[in-house]
Design a protein around this motif. Sequence first.
Motif, mmCIF file in Angstrom:
data_model
loop_
_atom_site.group_PDB
_atom_site.id
_atom_site.type_symbol
_atom_site.label_atom_id
_atom_site.label_comp_id
_atom_site.label_asym_id
_atom_site.label_seq_id
_atom_site.Cartn_x
_atom_site.Cartn_y
_atom_site.Cartn_z
ATOM 1 N N UNK A 1 -0.908 14.247 -10.197
ATOM 2 C CA UNK A 1 -2.266 14.332 -10.907
ATOM 3 C C UNK A 1 -1.881 13.260 -12.312
ATOM 4 N N UNK A 2 -2.825 12.448 -12.403
ATOM 5 C CA UNK A 2 -2.691 11.438 -13.521
ATOM 6 C C UNK A 2 -3.820 12.057 -14.799
ATOM 7 N N UNK A 3 -3.202 11.657 -15.756
ATOM 8 C CA UNK A 3 -4.136 11.828 -17.011
ATOM 9 C C UNK A 3 -5.343 11.191 -16.956
ATOM 10 N N UNK A 4 -5.199 9.924 -16.682
ATOM 11 C CA UNK A 4 -6.320 9.025 -16.673
ATOM 12 C C UNK A 4 -6.322 7.666 -15.811
ATOM 13 N N UNK A 5 -7.138 6.822 -15.644
ATOM 14 C CA UNK A 5 -7.085 5.878 -14.619
ATOM 15 C C UNK A 5 -6.041 4.860 -15.046
ATOM 16 N N UNK A 6 -5.748 4.564 -16.552
ATOM 17 C CA UNK A 6 -4.858 3.469 -17.007
ATOM 18 C C UNK A 6 -3.345 4.186 -16.448
ATOM 19 N N UNK A 7 -3.077 5.341 -16.583
ATOM 20 C CA UNK A 7 -1.883 5.857 -16.276
ATOM 21 C C UNK A 7 -1.663 5.590 -14.583
ATOM 22 N N UNK A 8 -2.619 5.853 -13.822
ATOM 23 C CA UNK A 8 -2.589 5.883 -12.368
ATOM 24 C C UNK A 8 -2.552 4.315 -12.134
ATOM 25 N N UNK A 9 -3.181 3.334 -12.712
ATOM 26 C CA UNK A 9 -2.883 2.030 -12.585
ATOM 27 C C UNK A 9 -1.613 1.625 -12.781
ATOM 28 N N UNK A 10 -0.922 1.947 -14.025
ATOM 29 C CA UNK A 10 0.462 1.450 -14.379
ATOM 30 C C UNK A 10 1.425 2.230 -13.450
ATOM 31 N N UNK A 11 1.153 3.366 -12.761
ATOM 32 C CA UNK A 11 2.178 4.022 -11.783
ATOM 33 C C UNK A 11 2.212 3.462 -10.625
ATOM 34 N N UNK A 12 0.963 2.976 -10.012
ATOM 35 C CA UNK A 12 0.944 2.437 -8.955
ATOM 36 C C UNK A 12 1.472 0.922 -8.991
ATOM 37 N N UNK A 13 1.259 0.111 -10.021
ATOM 38 C CA UNK A 13 1.952 -1.126 -10.177
ATOM 39 C C UNK A 13 3.410 -0.990 -10.275
ATOM 40 N N UNK A 14 3.821 0.227 -10.857
ATOM 41 C CA UNK A 14 5.479 0.267 -10.926
ATOM 42 C C UNK A 14 6.049 0.672 -9.585
ATOM 43 N N UNK A 15 5.404 1.674 -8.889
ATOM 44 C CA UNK A 15 6.054 2.031 -7.906
ATOM 45 C C UNK A 15 5.985 0.960 -6.664
ATOM 46 N N UNK A 16 4.924 0.125 -6.733
ATOM 47 C CA UNK A 16 4.871 -1.081 -5.804
ATOM 48 C C UNK A 16 6.114 -1.941 -5.869
ATOM 49 N N UNK A 17 6.532 -2.067 -7.187
ATOM 50 C CA UNK A 17 7.624 -2.937 -7.402
ATOM 51 C C UNK A 17 8.861 -2.477 -7.187
ATOM 52 N N UNK A 18 9.204 -1.248 -6.862
ATOM 53 C CA UNK A 18 10.336 -0.525 -6.306
ATOM 54 C C UNK A 18 10.614 -0.266 -5.168
ATOM 55 N N UNK A 19 11.725 -0.253 -4.663
ATOM 56 C CA UNK A 19 11.974 -0.286 -3.020
ATOM 57 C C UNK A 19 12.554 1.110 -2.785
ATOM 58 N N UNK A 20 12.289 1.795 -1.655
ATOM 59 C CA UNK A 20 12.450 3.113 -1.350
ATOM 60 C C UNK A 20 14.050 2.981 -1.132
ATOM 61 N N UNK A 21 14.825 3.797 -1.527
ATOM 62 C CA UNK A 21 16.279 3.648 -1.433
ATOM 63 C C UNK A 21 16.814 4.028 0.267
ATOM 64 N N UNK A 22 16.095 4.785 0.719
ATOM 65 C CA UNK A 22 16.323 5.101 2.019
ATOM 66 C C UNK A 22 15.631 4.287 3.008
ATOM 67 N N UNK A 23 14.308 4.012 2.959
ATOM 68 C CA UNK A 23 13.565 3.024 3.977
ATOM 69 C C UNK A 23 14.083 1.683 3.898
ATOM 70 N N UNK A 24 14.542 1.092 2.817
ATOM 71 C CA UNK A 24 14.993 -0.174 2.703
ATOM 72 C C UNK A 24 13.701 -1.478 2.974
ATOM 73 N N UNK A 25 12.741 -0.911 3.400
ATOM 74 C CA UNK A 25 12.065 -2.255 3.773
ATOM 75 C C UNK A 25 10.617 -1.618 3.411
ATOM 76 N N UNK A 26 10.397 -0.594 2.572
ATOM 77 C CA UNK A 26 9.128 -0.176 1.897
ATOM 78 C C UNK A 26 9.293 -0.037 0.613
ATOM 79 N N UNK A 27 8.164 -0.052 -0.266
ATOM 80 C CA UNK A 27 7.977 0.069 -1.450
ATOM 81 C C UNK A 27 8.027 1.859 -1.624
ATOM 82 N N UNK A 28 8.297 2.021 -2.920
ATOM 83 C CA UNK A 28 8.157 3.618 -3.046
ATOM 84 C C UNK A 28 6.789 4.048 -2.773
#
Length: 148
Positions: free
Chosen positions: A32-59
């Motif tokens: 649950x996000x507090x606001x739309x800005x937090x949600x945008x920042x979160x999605x931008x950040x997790x799309x730049x990070x790789x899943x350590x198990x899958x190795x070919x997918x973002x978080x």
Amino acid sequence: MRHPLLACLLALLAALSAPVPAQVVKDPAPLAFRDAAEERRFHALVSELRCVMCQNQSLADSNAQIAVDLRREVLELMRSGRSDAEIKDYLVARYGEFVLYRPPVRGATWLLWLGPGLLLLAGGVVLVRIVRRRSRAAQVPADDAQEW
């Protein structure tokens, strides 16, 4: 006495080698996000990070349990006031540079960044050499003795 012991051992090995169904990831409470800005920042950040198990997918794309846990951790780090760079540094310290989709250019990663360009350049050089060699072989020598 050996045969019953051997039979028990074989039964135990057979039971341990049976396939186990994969556990379905169930996220008990969606983020649950507090606001739309937090949600945008979160999605931008997790799309730049790789899943350590899958190795070919973002978080953002992974459904692995560790990705679910890491997404929750990223959100907690965001809410604790850390910047995106601090969050990435924290995850790199835990999981290594592999967790970044775009690792920084360093001595250990220069081939990763420059390798595709070097391969393209080498392929171009090989292609030019092949074309020149074929064009030289295809040229017909001029025969002055022949009249048309």
